[in-house]
Write an enzyme that holds these catalytic residues in place. Sequence first.
Site, short mmCIF file in Angstrom:
data_model
loop_
_atom_site.label_atom_id
_atom_site.label_comp_id
_atom_site.label_asym_id
_atom_site.label_seq_id
_atom_site.Cartn_x
_atom_site.Cartn_y
_atom_site.Cartn_z
N ASP A 71 -72.50 -10.22 43.27
CA ASP A 71 -71.86 -11.53 43.17
C ASP A 71 -71.16 -11.72 41.82
OD1 ASP A 71 -72.58 -12.22 45.72
OD2 ASP A 71 -74.34 -13.39 45.12
N GLY A 72 -71.73 -11.16 40.75
CA GLY A 72 -71.07 -11.25 39.45
C GLY A 72 -69.73 -10.54 39.44
N ARG A 76 -65.73 -12.06 38.83
CA ARG A 76 -64.69 -11.46 37.98
C ARG A 76 -63.46 -11.09 38.81
NH1 ARG A 76 -69.51 -9.48 35.85
NH2 ARG A 76 -69.39 -7.50 37.00
N ASN A 144 -68.57 -20.55 40.47
CA ASN A 144 -69.97 -20.90 40.71
C ASN A 144 -70.37 -22.20 40.03
OD1 ASN A 144 -70.91 -19.01 42.49
ND2 ASN A 144 -72.17 -17.90 41.02
N GLU A 145 -70.33 -22.21 38.70
CA GLU A 145 -70.80 -23.39 38.00
C GLU A 145 -70.31 -23.44 36.56
OE1 GLU A 145 -73.07 -20.15 36.87
OE2 GLU A 145 -73.73 -21.03 38.77
N ASP A 174 -83.17 -29.44 29.26
CA ASP A 174 -82.82 -28.16 28.63
C ASP A 174 -81.36 -27.80 28.87
OD1 ASP A 174 -85.38 -27.97 27.75
OD2 ASP A 174 -85.97 -26.32 29.06
N THR A 185 -76.12 -21.76 45.57
CA THR A 185 -77.19 -20.79 45.80
C THR A 185 -77.43 -19.91 44.57
OG1 THR A 185 -75.56 -19.36 46.87
CG2 THR A 185 -76.94 -20.69 48.31
N TYR A 187 -77.41 -20.48 40.03
CA TYR A 187 -78.20 -21.16 38.99
C TYR A 187 -78.70 -22.52 39.48
CZ TYR A 187 -79.25 -22.55 34.11
OH TYR A 187 -79.85 -22.94 32.94
N ALA A 209 -84.81 -28.62 33.85
CA ALA A 209 -86.06 -29.08 33.23
C ALA A 209 -85.87 -30.45 32.58
CB ALA A 209 -86.57 -28.06 32.22
#
Length: 285
Positions: A71-72, A76, A144-145, A174, A185, A187, A209
Amino acid sequence: MPIAIYGSRSQHEHIPALRILFARLHALRISTAIHPKLAWYLEERGVNLYGAAVTERIPSSTELVLSIGGDGTFLRAARWVADRELPILGVNTGHLGFLAGCRLPEVEEMLMLFRQGRTVIEKRMLLQVSCSSLPLDEWPYALNEVALQKEDTASMITVSAKINGQPLANYRADGLIISTPTGSTAYNLAAGGPIVEPTIDCMVITPVAPHTLTLRPLVAGADSRLQFIPQGRARDFRLSLDSRSYILPIGTKVIVGRAPFVTKLVRRSDSPFPSILSDKLLWGN
């Protein structure tokens, strides 16, 4: 059918299959371009590229992009395609492979299905970041995010958030994740955020958190304008766009909204999202 190939350079166990793939592309007379970093990696390991064009720029005639890796790697590859909106077929040689449409032995079949119009092409929204502290040459988009995280591990970060100019909350946590449905799906899921069907257009705001239990994940409209200002005792915070991160000064205003283009993902017509969840998350077991 001209194609372009981007890939991970951690393919040691897949070299034999990659040799077969390039031989088949040559036999099928498929015009192929390949990113230089992958080309050099494969040539050093004796893979015959059969005269594939080695280029950092995707040729204008390209109809399909292959992303070979996890996925990484797909993230890219999406950056390589940028705003051209070429369909990308993820070829999974990684781990989970949520963004993958097939594995290496299935590439030839998928190419034929794509040529026949028998694949599904999903439009996936991206996020766009506006921030005065980002490098001028930085690609300010994320599939993704986007994440705002504390840089000092001993203290929390406080993020003042607004939606469309209206105050939302002061997140003491955090970190804070702004996710696309595609990234829900990733982080976001690890931080307790909801899974979102990936073709829905929305943004998910998920605290990492949180120090107040009432601060829960929130789903916002895709056309919302989100504003975040990190505060706290530390001098800096970390801003991440997918796998790229930057250390920025506390107090920097970060604007997040919908990008003006999409990433097109190719998948099999017989592989809908529920079956992907069942397969990748073992929901059927």
